[in-house]
Design a protein around this motif. Structure first.
Motif, short mmCIF file in Angstrom:
data_model
loop_
_atom_site.label_atom_id
_atom_site.label_comp_id
_atom_site.label_asym_id
_atom_site.label_seq_id
_atom_site.Cartn_x
_atom_site.Cartn_y
_atom_site.Cartn_z
N VAL A 1 -0.09 -13.29 5.76
CA VAL A 1 0.30 -12.11 4.98
C VAL A 1 1.78 -11.79 5.23
CG1 VAL A 1 -0.03 -9.62 4.75
CG2 VAL A 1 -2.02 -11.13 4.81
N THR A 2 2.20 -11.86 6.49
CA THR A 2 3.60 -11.62 6.81
C THR A 2 4.51 -12.62 6.11
OG1 THR A 2 3.04 -10.68 8.97
CG2 THR A 2 5.29 -11.50 8.69
N PHE A 3 4.13 -13.89 6.16
CA PHE A 3 4.94 -14.93 5.53
C PHE A 3 5.05 -14.72 4.03
CE2 PHE A 3 4.73 -19.02 3.20
CZ PHE A 3 6.02 -19.46 3.46
N LEU A 4 3.91 -14.52 3.36
CA LEU A 4 3.91 -14.37 1.90
C LEU A 4 4.63 -13.08 1.48
CD1 LEU A 4 0.28 -15.57 1.07
CD2 LEU A 4 2.42 -16.81 0.70
N GLY A 5 4.37 -12.00 2.21
CA GLY A 5 5.02 -10.73 1.87
C GLY A 5 6.52 -10.81 2.01
N THR A 6 6.97 -11.47 3.08
CA THR A 6 8.42 -11.62 3.30
C THR A 6 9.04 -12.56 2.27
OG1 THR A 6 8.09 -11.27 5.67
CG2 THR A 6 10.16 -12.28 4.98
N ALA A 7 8.36 -13.68 2.01
CA ALA A 7 8.89 -14.68 1.07
C ALA A 7 8.91 -14.17 -0.36
CB ALA A 7 8.07 -15.97 1.15
N SER A 8 8.09 -13.14 -0.66
CA SER A 8 7.99 -12.64 -2.04
C SER A 8 9.29 -12.02 -2.52
CB SER A 8 6.87 -11.61 -2.13
OG SER A 8 7.23 -10.41 -1.44
N GLY A 9 10.09 -11.49 -1.59
CA GLY A 9 11.34 -10.84 -1.98
C GLY A 9 11.16 -9.44 -2.52
N MET A 10 9.99 -8.85 -2.35
CA MET A 10 9.75 -7.51 -2.89
C MET A 10 10.63 -6.48 -2.19
SD MET A 10 6.15 -6.41 -1.12
CE MET A 10 5.93 -6.43 0.66
N SER A 11 10.90 -5.40 -2.90
CA SER A 11 11.69 -4.31 -2.35
C SER A 11 11.04 -3.00 -2.75
CB SER A 11 13.13 -4.37 -2.87
OG SER A 11 13.88 -3.29 -2.36
N LEU A 12 10.73 -2.16 -1.76
CA LEU A 12 10.12 -0.86 -2.02
C LEU A 12 10.94 0.23 -1.34
CD1 LEU A 12 6.36 -1.79 -1.33
CD2 LEU A 12 7.46 -1.53 -3.56
N PHE A 13 11.29 1.26 -2.09
CA PHE A 13 12.05 2.39 -1.56
C PHE A 13 13.39 1.94 -0.97
CE2 PHE A 13 7.47 3.18 -0.81
CZ PHE A 13 7.28 4.14 -1.80
N GLY A 14 13.97 0.88 -1.54
CA GLY A 14 15.26 0.39 -1.10
C GLY A 14 15.23 -0.44 0.17
N ILE A 15 14.03 -0.74 0.68
CA ILE A 15 13.88 -1.53 1.90
C ILE A 15 13.34 -2.90 1.52
CG2 ILE A 15 12.77 -1.70 4.15
CD1 ILE A 15 12.68 1.34 4.22
N GLY A 16 13.92 -3.94 2.10
CA GLY A 16 13.60 -5.31 1.70
C GLY A 16 12.27 -5.83 2.20
N SER A 17 11.95 -7.05 1.76
CA SER A 17 10.63 -7.63 1.99
C SER A 17 10.37 -7.98 3.45
CB SER A 17 10.48 -8.90 1.13
OG SER A 17 11.45 -9.85 1.47
N ALA A 18 11.41 -8.24 4.26
CA ALA A 18 11.18 -8.58 5.67
C ALA A 18 10.45 -7.46 6.39
CB ALA A 18 12.52 -8.89 6.35
N PHE A 19 10.86 -6.24 6.13
CA PHE A 19 10.22 -5.09 6.77
C PHE A 19 8.79 -4.93 6.30
CE2 PHE A 19 9.06 -0.57 6.49
CZ PHE A 19 9.14 -0.21 7.83
N TRP A 20 8.57 -5.01 4.98
CA TRP A 20 7.23 -4.80 4.44
C TRP A 20 6.29 -5.94 4.81
CZ3 TRP A 20 6.60 -0.05 3.53
CH2 TRP A 20 7.62 0.74 2.98
N GLY A 21 6.81 -7.17 4.83
CA GLY A 21 5.98 -8.30 5.24
C GLY A 21 5.48 -8.13 6.66
N LEU A 22 6.37 -7.71 7.56
CA LEU A 22 5.99 -7.50 8.95
C LEU A 22 5.01 -6.33 9.07
CD1 LEU A 22 6.30 -8.13 11.94
CD2 LEU A 22 8.32 -6.65 11.98
N LEU A 23 5.27 -5.26 8.34
CA LEU A 23 4.39 -4.09 8.39
C LEU A 23 2.98 -4.44 7.92
CD1 LEU A 23 4.41 -1.04 9.04
CD2 LEU A 23 4.86 -0.62 6.63
N LEU A 24 2.87 -5.18 6.82
CA LEU A 24 1.56 -5.57 6.30
C LEU A 24 0.85 -6.52 7.27
CD1 LEU A 24 2.48 -6.11 2.53
CD2 LEU A 24 1.05 -4.29 3.48
N GLY A 25 1.62 -7.42 7.87
CA GLY A 25 1.02 -8.33 8.85
C GLY A 25 0.47 -7.58 10.05
N LEU A 26 1.20 -6.60 10.54
CA LEU A 26 0.73 -5.79 11.66
C LEU A 26 -0.53 -5.01 11.28
CD1 LEU A 26 4.14 -4.44 13.01
CD2 LEU A 26 2.58 -6.01 14.20
N LEU A 27 -0.58 -4.54 10.03
CA LEU A 27 -1.76 -3.81 9.55
C LEU A 27 -2.98 -4.72 9.52
CD1 LEU A 27 -2.94 -1.21 8.35
CD2 LEU A 27 -2.25 -2.01 6.09
N VAL A 28 -2.82 -5.94 9.00
CA VAL A 28 -3.92 -6.90 8.97
C VAL A 28 -4.37 -7.24 10.38
CG1 VAL A 28 -4.55 -9.28 8.37
CG2 VAL A 28 -3.24 -7.88 6.75
#
Length: 384
Positions: free
Chosen positions: A350-377
């Motif tokens: 999940v961390t890998f795919l979320g980070t590689a997706s390049g998504m951006s939410l609230f002006g924060i890049g995918s590296a942060f969200w990928g790590l956050l989702l991975g920690l949640l899982v």
């Protein structure tokens, strides 16, 4: 002395700087222009950024004997390119100082290191692989537009890996330069030689600009740059303490902000080049590649826009190919570390795919969200 001047160290450092400038120098130009900056301001910004990255990369790498490479905040520059429209340069400088002061506070009190202690090695590896994935893919997509150039570079790299592993990347880069020059793909007209001149701007502190620009600049620098930057160090086995690294990048920002050094942080993608086996088979010696990168940053600062023009003169496919080749080993090692533990495999994926997706939410890049989702899982995984 021979180890210091190793060709693989020098080449890794040069490629790291090459990738850093060609991938985001244009955004810095846009950010300075958005604040009404003149050509002199843009030159000063590049001077400050080059000098700051030189001082922190060389100083921290020699101090900790680890490849600690720093960079300007690329997401921060993108934020500034949009947010500084209509903002006076003096108020922009005030926001830079505010963001750097917050980074210093975060480093001095160990807040960032406390958070990173809770990031497992598998997720750090997945984060790094996700950040670097687009560079690995770009190596092959560039074949569609420059088959001869990239194909020959790839062939030389494979041959080098077979008979001269330490020089595989330098040889591929040399062949790429020869092919590009003989094919007329290098735009020499884009280069003109001139020294950068630092330009001081006295800061003005506007509450609205501090909150609207300075605070978001701090957040995106920490979340989108320092998180993956420290993850790269951890994924490659370097246990360098985070607090002094963060603190000194913030202090550097405080010193150089009046000249246009808007934010400094730990590098991720370019640092991975200096940490790869291609830089040196011995991880304990790879810090020398980061020192060389710092020296090249010094040149980019002294010559400012001249160096940016030099990098822009190279074909995009050559830059994409050499970055992908330099990072192949790092991507492979990161994926291996990410997927080694079965219980952490889903969270790492999940961390890998979320980070590689390049998504951006609230002006924060995918590296942060990928790590956050991975920690949640990882937190919600079923018990043993």
């Amino acid at each position: 002395m021979r180890r210091l001047f190793s060709l693989s160290h020098l080449t890794a450092g040069f490629i790291a700087v090459l990738v850093g400038y060609t991938s985001s120098a244009a955004i810095v130009f846009q950010a300075a222009s958005a604040a009404g900056g003149s050509a002199e301001h843009i030159s000063s910004w590049l001077w400050a950024l080059g000098i700051g990255m030189f001082a922190t990369s060389v100083g921290l790498s020699l101090r900790f004997r680890a490849p600690v490479l720093t960079a300007w905040s690329t997401p921060g520059a993108a934020l500034l390119a949009v947010g500084l429209a209509g903002v006076p340069m003096a108020e922009a400088i005030g926001a830079f100082l505010f963001a750097s002061a917050l980074i210093v506070v975060c480093g001095v009190f160990g807040l960032f290191e406390a958070i990173m202690r809770h990031v497992p090695k598998a997720l750090a590896g997945a984060l790094l692989a996700g950040v670097l994935a687009r560079f690995g893919l770009a190596l092959f997509t560039s074949l569609t537009t420059q088959l001869l150039l990239v194909g020959l570079m790839f062939a030389v790299y494979l041959a080098g890996r077979r008979w001269a592993p330490r020089y595989a990347v330098p040889l591929a880069f040399l062949v790429g330069l020869i092919v590009a020059a003989s094919s007329g793909l290098i735009r020499s007209d884009a280069v003109s030689l001139s020294f950068a001149v630092p330009l001081w701007t006295s800061p003005v502190f506007s509450p609205t600009v501090l909150i609207g620009i300075g605070l978001p600049l701090f957040i995106v620098t920490m979340a989108s740059q320092n998180v993956p930057g420290l993850a790269v160090l951890r994924a490659n086995g370097y246990q360098t303490p985070a607090s002094p690294l963060i603190t000194w990048t913030g202090v550097t920002g405080l010193v150089l902000a009046p000249f246009g050094g808007f934010a400094f942080n730990l590098a991720a993608i370019t640092a991975a080049i200096c940490m790869s086996p291609a830089a040196d088979p011995d991880p304990a010696q790879r810090y020398r590649a980061a020192v060389w990168a710092g020296c090249f940053y010094l040149l980019t600062g002294l010559f400012g826009a001249t160096v940016a023009g030099l990098f822009a003169a190279l074909p995009a496919e050559l830059v994409a190919a050499i970055a992908g080749l330099a990072l192949l080993g790092t991507i492979g090692n990161s994926l291996a570390a990410a997927l080694a533990e079965e219980r952490e495999r889903e969270a790492a994926l999940v961390t890998f795919l979320g980070t590689a997706s390049g998504m951006s939410l609230f002006g924060i890049g995918s590296a942060f969200w990928g790590l956050l989702l991975g920690l949640l899982v990882l937190k919600l995984r079923p018990p043993r």
